[in-house]
Design an enzyme around this catalytic site. Structure first.
Site, PDB file in Angstrom:
ATOM      1  NE  ARG A   1     -10.862   6.275  15.232  1.00 45.87           N
ATOM      2  CZ  ARG A   1     -11.656   6.232  14.776  1.00 45.87           C
ATOM      3  NH1 ARG A   1     -12.355   7.157  15.655  1.00 45.87           N
ATOM      4  NH2 ARG A   1     -12.984   6.002  13.669  1.00 45.87           N
TER       5      ARG A   1
ATOM      6  CE1 TYR B   1     -19.513   8.712  11.574  1.00 47.63           C
ATOM      7  CE2 TYR B   1     -18.191   9.812  13.162  1.00 47.63           C
ATOM      8  CZ  TYR B   1     -18.165   9.823  11.672  1.00 47.63           C
ATOM      9  OH  TYR B   1     -17.136  10.151  10.638  1.00 47.63           O
TER      10      TYR B   1
ATOM     11  NE  ARG C   1     -15.012  10.574  15.728  1.00 45.91           N
ATOM     12  CZ  ARG C   1     -15.137  10.315  16.919  1.00 45.91           C
ATOM     13  NH1 ARG C   1     -15.174  10.110  17.965  1.00 45.91           N
ATOM     14  NH2 ARG C   1     -15.009   8.650  15.965  1.00 45.91           N
TER      15      ARG C   1
ATOM     16  N   GLY D   1      -7.739   1.115  11.114  1.00 45.63           N
ATOM     17  CA  GLY D   1      -9.106   0.969  11.935  1.00 45.63           C
ATOM     18  C   GLY D   1      -8.767   0.423  12.925  1.00 45.63           C
TER      19      GLY D   1
ATOM     20  CD  GLU E   1      -4.649   1.428   3.796  1.00 42.02           C
ATOM     21  OE1 GLU E   1      -5.919   1.585   3.371  1.00 42.02           O
ATOM     22  OE2 GLU E   1      -4.489   0.939   2.471  1.00 42.02           O
ATOM     23  N   PRO E   2      -2.875   3.189   9.432  1.00 42.50           N
ATOM     24  CG  PRO E   2      -1.226   3.697  10.543  1.00 42.50           C
ATOM     25  CD  PRO E   2      -1.296   2.289   9.214  1.00 42.50           C
TER      26      PRO E   2
ATOM     27  CB  CYS F   1     -29.906  27.199  14.912  1.00 47.74           C
ATOM     28  SG  CYS F   1     -29.291  28.813  15.602  1.00 47.74           S
TER      29      CYS F   1
HETATM   30  N1  LLP Z   1      -8.230   2.956   4.645  1.00 52.86           N
HETATM   31  C1  LLP Z   1      -8.764   3.124   4.404  1.00 52.86           C
HETATM   32  C2  LLP Z   1      -9.559   2.540   3.127  1.00 52.86           C
HETATM   33  C3  LLP Z   1      -9.592   3.717   5.029  1.00 52.86           C
HETATM   34  O1  LLP Z   1     -11.799   4.281   4.335  1.00 52.86           O
HETATM   35  C4  LLP Z   1      -9.850   4.578   6.468  1.00 52.86           C
HETATM   36  C5  LLP Z   1     -10.702   4.539   6.971  1.00 52.86           C
HETATM   37  C6  LLP Z   1      -8.433   4.513   6.883  1.00 52.86           C
HETATM   38  C7  LLP Z   1      -8.453   3.455   6.287  1.00 52.86           C
HETATM   39  C8  LLP Z   1      -7.985   4.699   8.634  1.00 52.86           C
HETATM   40  O2  LLP Z   1      -9.077   4.100   9.470  1.00 52.86           O
HETATM   41  P1  LLP Z   1      -8.598   4.596  11.069  1.00 52.86           P
HETATM   42  O3  LLP Z   1      -7.074   3.413  10.721  1.00 52.86           O
HETATM   43  O4  LLP Z   1      -8.457   6.100  10.958  1.00 52.86           O
HETATM   44  O5  LLP Z   1      -9.663   3.914  11.177  1.00 52.86           O
HETATM   45  N2  LLP Z   1     -15.219   9.821  10.807  1.00 52.86           N
HETATM   46  C9  LLP Z   1     -15.100   8.309  11.000  1.00 52.86           C
HETATM   47  C10 LLP Z   1     -14.504   7.546  11.218  1.00 52.86           C
HETATM   48  C11 LLP Z   1     -13.661   7.534   9.139  1.00 52.86           C
HETATM   49  C12 LLP Z   1     -13.465   5.826   8.890  1.00 52.86           C
HETATM   50  C13 LLP Z   1     -13.395   6.283   7.339  1.00 52.86           C
HETATM   51  N3  LLP Z   1     -11.803   5.386   6.654  1.00 52.86           N
HETATM   52  C14 LLP Z   1     -15.220   8.684  12.368  1.00 52.86           C
HETATM   53  O6  LLP Z   1     -14.803  10.070  12.862  1.00 52.86           O
HETATM   54  O7  LLP Z   1     -14.741   8.298  13.402  1.00 52.86           O
END
Ligand code: LLP
Length: 432
Positions: free
Chosen positions: A294, A334, A330, A254, A291-292, A361
């Site tokens: 992004r 969003y 994206r 996150g 769990e990174p 379209c």
């Molecule tokens: N762990 C779990 C359980 C998750 O659901 C997620 C992301 C992550 C880790 C990784 O999160 P991050 O570090 O990437 O923030 N499609 C959206 C983002 C959806 C995220 C879903 N879960 C976007 O383009 O912003």
């Protein structure tokens, strides 16, 4: 616009590996113009060194405690990227049998460092993960716990699990990607978790291995991470008193990045994050799982696209590119901001105000609205930055458009990580 000079390729503090050299945009040592000529557009371009650097920032920030960085495969599931990270010691956070298969293909030994998240795991996915002997199932409901026990019994193996608790913590982000409140579908109410661990202890097929939490994505303030982890830490203490041998705490992913062109110090951001987690963990010394997604890959990637048409409708100017919402959804989904740079560096400061859109379209097919951008003409290349995360993994074939190719850059070396889809690929599954 921040000056992007002909400096050296990415350094650990640099936000992005995309820099101008001799007035032309490069990814590390490779010219985007040359890439477009060789591989066509739209094209996803990723910097291997930036991904490695981000991973190492995490490793360094958490070096003082036992931990495993389980990269969230959903952010970018390219086999080449999974292999790059696995070889540096990464584990993986998966959410499907498909992602499990990707980890197996990319680097089989990494299966033992896999955590399996998701609110709706199917029996075949659980079976595949049990057979692969993954590290931990992050269980999101009582029903799933029963299913996991039944599948483990059928296969005569023990399943290590963590309950993913919902800490009811608010994290400021887009509502579609916030997950830590009780109104969301995710996790198990932290108040009932204890009784579920007690119940699970009755099954010899279940091993209470950890507790997990994930409050959302693209979170820039770190306090919510501390608050969530504080709740998890006190639950872990209670569980230990109840006699459960909890060995891991999974803090989820996150951590957000900066999509604007403001200066961004990745190392500082990871350090702040690590300090917040340390605060939440207090004296707890369990193995920390992270769990990174992004943060590791977003800024390493760009979507390279060519301008097809520039047109005027009334007072508005539209720049129509050969990439569209099916390639990068994206902004449409969003209202996400992505910086857009012309590949040929403009000589002056003069800009026009335009919508940068794709050929799909519907009016939702836009990358930017009313954006100040250097004058571009048909045939010019532009790069949509910070597209390494949730770009290609969310791409579709909408409008029967083949998905882009992907290249991984290592210094001056270019590896085609995925070839461009063809019409034959698109039609292969159909029956007439
Ligand atoms: N762990 C779990 C359980 C998750 O659901 C997620 C992301 C992550 C880790 C990784 O999160 P991050 O570090 O990437 O923030 N499609 C959206 C983002 C959806 C995220 C879903 N879960 C976007 O383009 O912003």
């Amino acid at each position: 616009m921040k000056k992007k000079t002909a400096a050296s390729p990415a350094t650990s503090a640099a936000a992005r590996p995309f820099v101008y050299r001799n007035r032309s945009l490069y990814c590390d040592g490779v010219s985007l113009t040359a890439l477009a000529e060789q591989h066509g557009t739209p094209l996803y371009v990723y910097s291997a060194s930036q991904i490695s650097e981000r991973f190492q920032l995490f490793q360094k920030a958490f070096a003082s405690r036992p931990h495993t960085v389980c990269y969230a495969v959903k952010a970018n599931s390219s086999l080449a990227i999974l292999r790059l990270l696995a070889r540096q010691g990464a584990g993986f956070d998966i959410v499907s049998g498909g992602e499990l298969e990707r980890v197996r293909r990319a680097h089989k030994p990494a299966l033992k460092k896999v955590v399996f998240s998701g609110v709706g795991k199917q029996p075949w996915e659980i079976d595949a993960a049990l057979k692969a002997d993954i590290l931990q199932f992050n269980v999101e409901s009582e029903m799933e716990l029963d299913l996991l026990a039944a599948r483990a019994q059928a296969l005569k193996v023990r399943a290590r699990f963590a309950l993913r608790v919902n800490p009811d913590v608010f994290a400021e982000t887009h509502p579609y990607i916030s997950t830590g409140l009780s109104e969301h579908k995710f996790g198990i109410d932290i108040k009932v978790a204890r009784s579920l661990y007690r119940r699970a202890a009755k099954s010899k097929w279940l091993e209470a291995y950890g507790v997990s939490v994930h409050i959302g994505s693209q979170i820039r303030k770190v306090d919510p991470f501390a608050a969530a982890l504080e709740r998890v830490t006190s639950l872990v203490a209670e569980l230990r008193r109840d006699g459960h041998d909890i060995r891991a705490i999974d803090a989820g992913g996150g951590l957000g990045i900066d999509y604007s062109d403001a200066p961004f110090n990745a190392a500082h951001q990871v350090d702040r994050y690590a300090a917040a987690l340390a605060k939440g963990l207090a004296s707890e010394t369990a193995h920390l799982l992270l769990e990174p997604g992004r943060f590791l890959v977003a800024q390493a990637g760009a979507l390279l696209t060519r301008v097809l048409v520039v047109k005027q409708n009334g007072s508005k100017t539209f720049i129509i590119t050969d990439a569209a919402m099916n390639d990068l959804i994206r902004p449409a989904l969003y209202h996400a901001h992505h910086e857009i740079l012309p590949v040929r560096q403009p000589s002056g400061k003069r800009t026009i105000t335009a919508d940068i859109v794709g050929p799909v379209c519907e009016s939702g097919d836009f990358f930017a609205r009313d954006r100040a951008i250097a004058q571009v003409k048909p045939g010019d290349l532009v790069a949509l930055l910070d597209a390494g995360a949730y770009g290609m993994t969310q791409a579709s074939n909408y409008n029967s458009r083949p998905r882009p190719a992907e290249v991984l850059i290592e210094g001056t070396q270019v590896t085609l990580a995925r070839r461009r889809e063809t019409m034959r690929d698109l039609l292969a599954q159909e029956i007439l």
